[in-house]
Write a protein that holds these residues in place. Structure first.
Motif, short mmCIF file in Angstrom:
data_model
loop_
_atom_site.label_atom_id
_atom_site.label_comp_id
_atom_site.label_asym_id
_atom_site.label_seq_id
_atom_site.Cartn_x
_atom_site.Cartn_y
_atom_site.Cartn_z
N ALA A 18 -4.38 10.06 -6.94
CA ALA A 18 -3.40 9.16 -7.54
C ALA A 18 -3.85 8.68 -8.91
O ALA A 18 -3.02 8.42 -9.80
N THR A 32 -10.12 -5.48 -7.36
CA THR A 32 -9.62 -4.58 -6.34
C THR A 32 -8.34 -5.14 -5.73
O THR A 32 -8.03 -6.32 -5.86
N THR A 33 -7.61 -4.28 -5.05
CA THR A 33 -6.39 -4.67 -4.36
C THR A 33 -6.41 -4.07 -2.95
O THR A 33 -7.24 -3.21 -2.64
N VAL A 34 -5.50 -4.52 -2.12
CA VAL A 34 -5.39 -3.94 -0.78
C VAL A 34 -5.01 -2.47 -0.87
O VAL A 34 -5.52 -1.62 -0.13
N GLU A 35 -4.15 -2.14 -1.83
CA GLU A 35 -3.70 -0.76 -1.99
C GLU A 35 -4.79 0.14 -2.57
O GLU A 35 -4.82 1.34 -2.28
N ASP A 36 -5.67 -0.42 -3.39
CA ASP A 36 -6.77 0.34 -3.98
C ASP A 36 -8.01 -0.54 -4.04
O ASP A 36 -8.14 -1.41 -4.90
N GLU A 81 -10.08 7.32 0.11
CA GLU A 81 -10.53 7.47 -1.29
C GLU A 81 -10.13 8.82 -1.88
O GLU A 81 -9.89 8.94 -3.08
N LEU A 117 -6.78 8.29 -3.21
CA LEU A 117 -6.82 7.41 -4.38
C LEU A 117 -7.31 8.14 -5.62
O LEU A 117 -6.85 7.88 -6.74
N ASN A 166 -14.22 -7.49 -5.85
CA ASN A 166 -13.34 -7.82 -4.73
C ASN A 166 -13.05 -9.32 -4.82
O ASN A 166 -13.94 -10.14 -4.60
N ASP A 214 -5.38 1.71 8.61
CA ASP A 214 -4.67 0.83 7.70
C ASP A 214 -5.23 0.90 6.28
O ASP A 214 -4.63 0.37 5.35
N LEU A 215 -6.41 1.53 6.13
CA LEU A 215 -7.07 1.58 4.83
C LEU A 215 -6.71 2.86 4.09
O LEU A 215 -6.61 3.93 4.70
N PRO A 216 -6.51 2.79 2.78
CA PRO A 216 -6.24 4.01 2.01
C PRO A 216 -7.49 4.87 1.92
O PRO A 216 -8.61 4.35 1.82
#
Length: 467
Positions: free
Chosen positions: A224, A119-123, A218, A221, A88, A214-216
């Motif tokens: 995806a 890591t990213t905000v999207e993942d 898992e 993910l 992170n 607001d969080l994706p």
């Protein structure tokens, strides 16, 4: 109710009696006492010594190392597999300096520097774990807080590759539960040279959502990242739902969800664990939930037989109360059954918070005395209080007593009540939407929460001979 044994006392009669107790005016004194108790726990845990490990012979043989001591002259005839780190980028104060230090230690232990993914905000780590698996890693390390750890764990589950942890967050709850060192050198030593332990992963999803997260999730993910192409699930186990969130320590709805939602990243960076104390103080007045909790058991399991012996069918008056409260009888609820079947049991309760614990060690306290991270079940914990701060002080005293190994006594009596139940899967339906959290991450508000366990899903590196 959520109890380990059947009780002849009607829980609704008991609530009625407690409702007759007036709400006591509480001076500032108990508030200060509660704050001091919690802050004392934070101070004590911060001074606890960290664990170190000696590398096991099996780990040394696997790595090709000849010496059991860590030094920079270790032989370079190690396997071609590399240490992969999923970091992170917001956690280390200086990411480049952090990378350089990790690379130096990995070079000394394995002959190779680490491979890096951020890591990213999207993942926040799940897709990166799937990518690392494709390179046949020696071990995949999650470098960050509990949010990063749970995201990486979702990707590593059922992969056949071990996961290590470099604690770099505020709570580092999983690291503490596993007895991992909290220093960088110690954590890397365990991650590369420690033993591999199978632990449970847990999953949670919300229905009848009012405020979305607001969080994706898992579960989404994993799809995806085409996780099914690089890992093999046990027979009969389906891929997680797209809206399921992974967690490793504890999830919940109510007071704890509101506490996490009110704790900002800036506050955690500024005061560390104390941020949760300050946010928790603001959440003490949260309204009591009117809810039903349903405990599920796998068909044909021994748990079903125990249910038949321990629990009577839900009385008609309870069923009527469920329908009257519209807790699960709400027009938007997907629930259809409101009667007892052989593999599930339902209870009506009032609570400030309901927790689903995969393990339950927090700094200085243990929320559930029987919660074990590799027992294949979740510990459902319902906490209720009355009498304002007096009730919370009663709960705090009981939790601290459990944390230091003292007898809990009757946790279901008094102005602060705690009840427990173990299960593979549980569901809570609530009269209105409450905040939900997984391992410290707030994921919106909802009126229905379903949690389940994924037994033995994750291989994680722990100190040698620690279990």
């Amino acid at each position: 109710m959520l109890s380990r044994k059947s009780k002849r006392n009607n829980p609704h009669n008991r609530d009625s009696l407690l409702d007759m107790i007036p709400q006591l005016p509480v001076p500032a004194g108990p508030l200060i006492v509660l704050a001091v108790l919690i802050l004392l726990a934070v101070i004590i845990i911060s001074w606890m010594p960290t664990h170190r490990t000696e590398p096991s012979p099996e780990a040394l043989a696997y790595l090709g190392l000849k010496d059991e001591t860590f030094d920079e002259t270790s032989p370079d005839d190690v396997p071609h597999k590399r240490v992969w780190v999923i970091a992170n980028p917001t956690k280390p104060n200086n990411l480049e300096a952090f990378k350089a230090q990790v690379n130096r230690i990995c070079q000394a232990m394995t002959g190779n520097e680490a491979q890096w993914l951020e890591t990213t905000v999207e993942d926040p780590g799940t897709g990166q774990a799937i990518e690392a698996i494709q390179h046949e890693p020696l071990v995949v390390l999650a470098a960050g807080g509990d949010g990063t750890v749970r995201a990486v764990a979702a990707g590593m589950a059922h992969s056949g590759y071990p996961m290590g942890i470099i604690p770099a967050g505020t709570g580092n709850l999983l690291a503490r539960n596993l007895g991992l060192p909290l220093t960088l050198e110690g954590a890397l030593e365990v991650a590369v040279l420690g033993e591999t332990r199978r632990i449970d992963l847990a999953w949670l999803h919300a229905e009848r959502v009012v405020v979305p997260s607001d969080l994706p999730a898992e579960g989404g993910l994993l799809r995806a990242a085409n996780a099914s192409m690089v890992r093999s699930l046990p027979a009969g186990l389906a891929e997680p739902r797209p809206d399921e969130y992974a967690y490793l320590v504890i999830a919940g709805v109510g007071f704890d969800g509101e506490t996490m939602a009110n704790t900002s990243s800036k506050m955690k960076e500024a005061v560390g664990w104390s941020a949760y104390v300050f946010s928790g103080m603001k959440s003490l007045a949260i309204e009591r939930m009117k809810a039903t909790v349903t405990i599920f058991y796998p068909p044909g399991s021994d748990d079903v037989k125990r249910v038949r012996k321990r629990f009577s069918p839900i009385p008609r008056r309870v069923t009527e109360k469920i329908v009257a409260s519209q807790t699960i009888g709400h027009k938007n609820s997907p629930t259809q059954a409101i009667h007892t079947e052989e593999n599930w049991q339902m209870s009506v309760l009032r609570a400030r918070t309901v927790l689903f614990a995969n393990c339950a060690d927090l700094p200085f306290v243990k929320l559930a005395p029987d919660a074990v991270i590799d027992d294949g079940v979740l510990d459902v914990i319902a906490i209720d209080t009355k009498g304002g701060l007096v009730g919370w002080l009663s709960v705090a005293a009981k939790i601290i007593s459990m944390g230091v190994g003292l007898p809990l006594g009757n946790a279901r009596k008094g102005l602060g009540n705690i009840v427990f139940k173990q299960t593979h899967k549980a569901r809570i339906d609530i009269n209105r939407a409450y905040p939900v959290q997984v391992d410290g991450d707030a994921i919106g508000t909802s009126r229905t929460v379903i949690a389940r366990t994924d037994p033995g899903a994750l291989a994680v590196r722990v100190p040698s001979r620690s279990f």
